[in-house]
Scaffold this active site. Structure first.
Site, PDB file in Angstrom:
ATOM      1  N   LYS A   1     -16.150 -23.379 -76.054  1.00  0.00           N
ATOM      2  CA  LYS A   1     -17.161 -24.219 -75.388  1.00  0.00           C
ATOM      3  C   LYS A   1     -18.405 -23.419 -75.007  1.00  0.00           C
ATOM      4  CE  LYS A   1     -14.637 -25.282 -71.789  1.00  0.00           C
ATOM      5  NZ  LYS A   1     -13.479 -24.378 -71.963  1.00  0.00           N
TER       6      LYS A   1
ATOM      7  N   ARG B   1     -13.226 -30.732 -64.544  1.00  0.00           N
ATOM      8  CA  ARG B   1     -11.901 -30.208 -64.886  1.00  0.00           C
ATOM      9  C   ARG B   1     -10.784 -31.022 -64.238  1.00  0.00           C
ATOM     10  NH1 ARG B   1     -13.869 -24.612 -65.894  1.00  0.00           N
ATOM     11  NH2 ARG B   1     -12.191 -23.285 -66.557  1.00  0.00           N
TER      12      ARG B   1
HETATM   13  P1  AMP Z   1     -14.533 -20.647 -66.733  1.00  0.00           P
HETATM   14  O1  AMP Z   1     -15.605 -19.611 -66.842  1.00  0.00           O
HETATM   15  O2  AMP Z   1     -15.007 -22.017 -67.089  1.00  0.00           O
HETATM   16  O3  AMP Z   1     -13.263 -20.258 -67.480  1.00  0.00           O
HETATM   17  O4  AMP Z   1     -14.135 -20.726 -65.179  1.00  0.00           O
HETATM   18  C1  AMP Z   1     -13.616 -19.593 -64.521  1.00  0.00           C
HETATM   19  C2  AMP Z   1     -12.914 -20.028 -63.247  1.00  0.00           C
HETATM   20  O5  AMP Z   1     -13.850 -20.651 -62.374  1.00  0.00           O
HETATM   21  C3  AMP Z   1     -11.798 -21.037 -63.433  1.00  0.00           C
HETATM   22  O6  AMP Z   1     -10.560 -20.453 -63.813  1.00  0.00           O
HETATM   23  C4  AMP Z   1     -11.754 -21.671 -62.037  1.00  0.00           C
HETATM   24  O7  AMP Z   1     -11.114 -20.813 -61.122  1.00  0.00           O
HETATM   25  C5  AMP Z   1     -13.242 -21.716 -61.665  1.00  0.00           C
HETATM   26  N1  AMP Z   1     -13.882 -22.982 -62.086  1.00  0.00           N
HETATM   27  C6  AMP Z   1     -14.896 -23.136 -62.990  1.00  0.00           C
HETATM   28  N2  AMP Z   1     -15.224 -24.420 -63.134  1.00  0.00           N
HETATM   29  C7  AMP Z   1     -14.394 -25.123 -62.320  1.00  0.00           C
HETATM   30  C8  AMP Z   1     -14.218 -26.514 -62.057  1.00  0.00           C
HETATM   31  N3  AMP Z   1     -14.968 -27.450 -62.664  1.00  0.00           N
HETATM   32  N4  AMP Z   1     -13.267 -26.862 -61.162  1.00  0.00           N
HETATM   33  C9  AMP Z   1     -12.505 -25.946 -60.528  1.00  0.00           C
HETATM   34  N5  AMP Z   1     -12.604 -24.629 -60.756  1.00  0.00           N
HETATM   35  C10 AMP Z   1     -13.543 -24.210 -61.648  1.00  0.00           C
END
Ligand code: AMP
Length: 221
Positions: A13, A88
């Site tokens: 993504k 999410r």
């Molecule tokens: P990502 O970079 O999208 O993999 O996000 C890294 C971490 O940020 C995730 O594992 C969550 O702990 C937190 N996070 C990011 N976006 C969300 C979301 N929409 N809802 C809850 N936690 C989030």
């Protein structure tokens, strides 16, 4: 263009959203990047988010929704966005619909990145990101010109603390439990399009442009 990119961590993504942002001029809004920035700055929000992120758990909905709602009011984002890593949970998806609805806006299209787990593990365990601009690299398949240095800015490349194998497995479990229902939420609204997250980024981009044109999200040539 207001689109949402769904899919497990490592589905592709972020790489694709970056390409869409550069070539189509939509704002790339990645909630993970926004939170990592807060953590780095040591803000109160960052301090609350850090533990959840380190463990691969979701940050509570109310914190996430408040931050995204604020972000979506920025002029650069109001013209169009690619949401990466949000929503999410179904509660986040409902909050997003409500926030957009207040302005008479809505999501145009949702992409569901389908990527085999073995590809995800290979990608995430070899992933390096620029500490400064967030550009994504891979030790084998997308290596930078100079080891440990970003090609685009003077930043250093680092591995994310949540890209450890045990945390990746946890993040995939959390995705299946909390985020798979979001896929069904958009399928019911007939906004969902499944795409091959294991395709090479350029091939997928060309496919997306054709899809956007067919769906009227992007003007026909
Ligand atoms: P990502 O970079 O999208 O993999 O996000 C890294 C971490 O940020 C995730 O594992 C969550 O702990 C937190 N996070 C990011 N976006 C969300 C979301 N929409 N809802 C809850 N936690 C989030």
């Amino acid at each position: 263009m207001r689109i949402v990119l769904l899919g497990p961590p490592g589905a592709g993504k972020g790489t694709q959203a970056e390409i869409l942002a550069t070539r189509l001029g939509v704002a790339h809004v990645a909630t993970g990047d926004l939170f990592r920035r807060e953590v780095k700055r040591g803000t109160p929000l960052g301090r609350r988010a850090a533990g959840y992120m380190r463990r691969g758990e979701l940050i509570p909905d109310e914190l996430v929704v408040r931050m995204v709602a604020q972000h979506l009011t920025r002029p650069a984002v109001r013209r169009g966005f690619a949401l990466d890593g949000f929503p999410r949970t179904v509660a986040q998806a409902e909050a997003l619909d409500a926030a957009l609805g207040l302005r008479g806006e809505s999501i145009d299209l949702v992409l569901d990145f389908r990527t085999p787990v073995r590809v995800i593990l290979r990608r995430l365990t070899g992933r390096w990101i620029c500490q400064r601009c967030g550009a994504i690299y891979h030790a084998v398949t997308m290596a930078p010109n100079v080891a440990g240095r970003c090609d685009r800015c003077p930043g250093r490349l680092i591995q994310r603390i949540d890209d450890k194998r045990s945390t990746i497995v946890r993040r995939l479990q959390v995705y299946r439990r909390d985020s798979a229902p979001v896929v069904r939420y958009y399928a019911r609204r007939q906004l969902l399009h499944s795409v091959r997250g294991d395709w090479q980024a350029e091939r997928l981009y060309r496919h997306l442009v054709r899809l956007f044109r067919a769906q009227g999200v992007l003007a026909a040539r």
